[in-house]
Design an enzyme around this catalytic site. Structure first.
Site, PDB file in Angstrom:
ATOM      1  N   GLY A  49       0.838  -1.189   0.000  1.00 19.50           N
ATOM      2  CA  GLY A  49       0.000   0.000   0.000  1.00 19.50           C
ATOM      3  C   GLY A  49       0.873   1.238   0.000  1.00 19.50           C
ATOM      4  N   GLN A  54       3.204   9.751   1.013  1.00 23.73           N
ATOM      5  CA  GLN A  54       4.414   8.916   0.884  1.00 23.73           C
ATOM      6  C   GLN A  54       5.086   9.089  -0.470  1.00 23.73           C
ATOM      7  OE1 GLN A  54       2.370   5.095   2.277  1.00 23.73           O
ATOM      8  NE2 GLN A  54       4.432   4.921   3.089  1.00 23.73           N
ATOM      9  N   CYS A  94       6.441  -0.038   7.220  1.00 24.11           N
ATOM     10  CA  CYS A  94       5.972   1.095   6.420  1.00 24.11           C
ATOM     11  C   CYS A  94       7.120   1.545   5.521  1.00 24.11           C
ATOM     12  CB  CYS A  94       5.539   2.233   7.342  1.00 24.11           C
ATOM     13  SG  CYS A  94       5.026   3.711   6.456  1.00 24.11           S
ATOM     14  N   LEU A  95       6.833   1.777   4.258  1.00 21.36           N
ATOM     15  CA  LEU A  95       7.890   2.188   3.328  1.00 21.36           C
ATOM     16  C   LEU A  95       8.485   3.536   3.716  1.00 21.36           C
ATOM     17  CD1 LEU A  95       6.422   1.126  -0.152  1.00 21.36           C
ATOM     18  CD2 LEU A  95       7.874  -0.161   1.420  1.00 21.36           C
ATOM     19  N   HIS A 136      -3.879   1.555   8.181  1.00 19.30           N
ATOM     20  CA  HIS A 136      -2.511   2.076   8.051  1.00 19.30           C
ATOM     21  C   HIS A 136      -2.470   3.241   7.050  1.00 19.30           C
ATOM     22  CE1 HIS A 136       2.009   1.330   7.806  1.00 19.30           C
ATOM     23  NE2 HIS A 136       1.784   2.147   6.790  1.00 19.30           N
ATOM     24  N   GLU A 137      -3.082   3.027   5.877  1.00 18.41           N
ATOM     25  CA  GLU A 137      -3.046   4.070   4.833  1.00 18.41           C
ATOM     26  C   GLU A 137      -3.906   5.277   5.221  1.00 18.41           C
ATOM     27  OE1 GLU A 137      -0.727   3.755   2.869  1.00 18.41           O
ATOM     28  OE2 GLU A 137      -0.396   1.598   3.045  1.00 18.41           O
ATOM     29  N   HIS A 140      -1.989   7.541   7.276  1.00 13.05           N
ATOM     30  CA  HIS A 140      -1.052   8.366   6.499  1.00 13.05           C
ATOM     31  C   HIS A 140      -1.700   9.667   6.012  1.00 13.05           C
ATOM     32  CE1 HIS A 140       2.729   6.303   6.179  1.00 13.05           C
ATOM     33  NE2 HIS A 140       2.190   5.180   5.757  1.00 13.05           N
TER      34      HIS A 140
END
Ligand code: NI
Length: 174
Positions: A49, A54, A94-95, A136-137, A140
């Site tokens: 995702g 991000q 997480c990226l 999670h997203e 963000h």
């Protein structure tokens, strides 16, 4: 204006990751290009995702592909994620927080309502990994990452990595 060519993965403590993103006003060609670029970034870094901030774009948009494949990427534009009921704690990465895997408590189930790339609003119930990814997203686009959510113990355990990211950010800003 979205500068697609300059979209790249952002890491904490970048400002764009710490602020609530703004609604997408129109689903047009730049937004479609953004989703394609975000999918490329997600695949490149092996994520499941990715949210607008991000990629350096402060818009309320994220993508999810639970198997990490580009062809299964779905876009969620101006989403709301509503959760209720039982919670479960699981390892998450997480990226934007590379090298850190930490236990995060999430709701087991949630309901997402969003607009798709076709402009249609949809609502879905989610559980398991899908529910976790949505939460999670959604965090963000509200300016929250796993680094904000991790326990004090985990922050201490990961302090070196977190400090490294902070130092790197300061160097980039100089
Ligand atoms: Ni993330």
């Amino acid at each position: 204006m979205i500068d697609i060519e300059n979209c790249h993965i952002t890491h904490i403590p970048a400002k764009v990751l710490a602020e609530p993103a703004k609604p997408v006003e129109k689903i047009d060609e730049p937004i479609r290009k953004l989703v394609d670029k975000m999918a490329d970034i997600m695949v490149e870094y092996k994520g499941v995702g990715l949210a607008g901030p991000q990629a350096g774009v402060p818009l309320r948009i994220f993508i999810i592909s639970l198997d990490g494949q580009k062809e299964n990427v779905r876009a969620f534009i101006n989403p709301t994620v509503v959760c209720d009921g039982k919670t479960v704690t699981n390892e998450e990465g997480c990226l934007s927080v590379p090298g850190v895997f930490t236990r995060i408590r999430r709701y087991k189930k949630c309901t997402v309502t969003a607009t798709g790339l076709d402009g249609k609003v949809f609502t879905e119930e989610a559980e398991g990994l899908y529910a976790r990814a949505l939460q999670h997203e959604f965090d963000h686009i509200n300016g929250t990452t796993i680094a904000d959510k991790m326990s004090t113990v985990a922050k201490i355990a990961h302090r070196k990595k977190l400090q490294e990211l902070k130092d790197r950010q300061e160097n980039e800003n100089q």
